[in-house]
Enzyme design. Sequence first.
Site, PDB file in Angstrom:
ATOM      1  N   CYS A  24       0.880  -1.266  -0.024  1.00  0.00           N
ATOM      2  CA  CYS A  24       0.108  -0.138  -0.010  1.00  0.00           C
ATOM      3  C   CYS A  24       0.751   1.160   0.091  1.00  0.00           C
ATOM      4  O   CYS A  24       1.495   1.708   0.821  1.00  0.00           O
ATOM      5  CB  CYS A  24      -1.014  -0.113   1.221  1.00  0.00           C
ATOM      6  SG  CYS A  24      -1.712   1.417   1.510  1.00  0.00           S
ATOM      7  N   CYS A  56       0.186   3.801   2.744  1.00  0.00           N
ATOM      8  CA  CYS A  56       0.368   3.439   4.105  1.00  0.00           C
ATOM      9  C   CYS A  56       1.856   3.825   4.137  1.00  0.00           C
ATOM     10  O   CYS A  56       1.971   4.275   5.377  1.00  0.00           O
ATOM     11  CB  CYS A  56       0.217   1.761   4.075  1.00  0.00           C
ATOM     12  SG  CYS A  56      -1.665   1.351   4.012  1.00  0.00           S
TER      13      CYS A  56
END
Length: 167
Positions: free
Chosen positions: A90, A93
Amino acid sequence: MAQRLLLRRAWTLSTRELRPLPLYSVTTSFLPSSSPLLLTGSSPRAAGPLPPHHAPRRWVSFNVQDHDDFTERVINSQLPVLVDFHAQWCGPCKILGPRLEKAVGKQKGRVAMAKVDIDDHTDLAIEYGVSAVPTVIAIRGGDVIDQFVGIKDDDQLDSFVSKLIGQ
């Protein structure tokens, strides 16, 4: 890449800055007699003084190992805890993680941060209704106080953390 950065960070830390995790013991039988570790009380420390730029740090960020670890270190924590549900793949993230650590670090030990990789701990992600990453959940006294999904700027993160600790 993130693992290499973590290893590099670990190598640069002095022994004094690292504190042993609770419930783990330090065994010295494998250390040579010329080891720079001195055991005083229950925690190892570096022999001799540290340079002034190496101030001791209080680590408040940790990776969740399993469901029992989550229960012990998050649900039963005396401190409020930010739980960062993330994934290695991600991109957002990877942007949010360091920002969260910075916001938590500003609180000087009044809040902790747990990192939960959803690929490794799908059961926790399902239990807390995580349907997208990054998801950050604020937990105090075992209860969910607040949460958000996605990236926030530094001011929004500081406000979120302040709300969690009750400022």
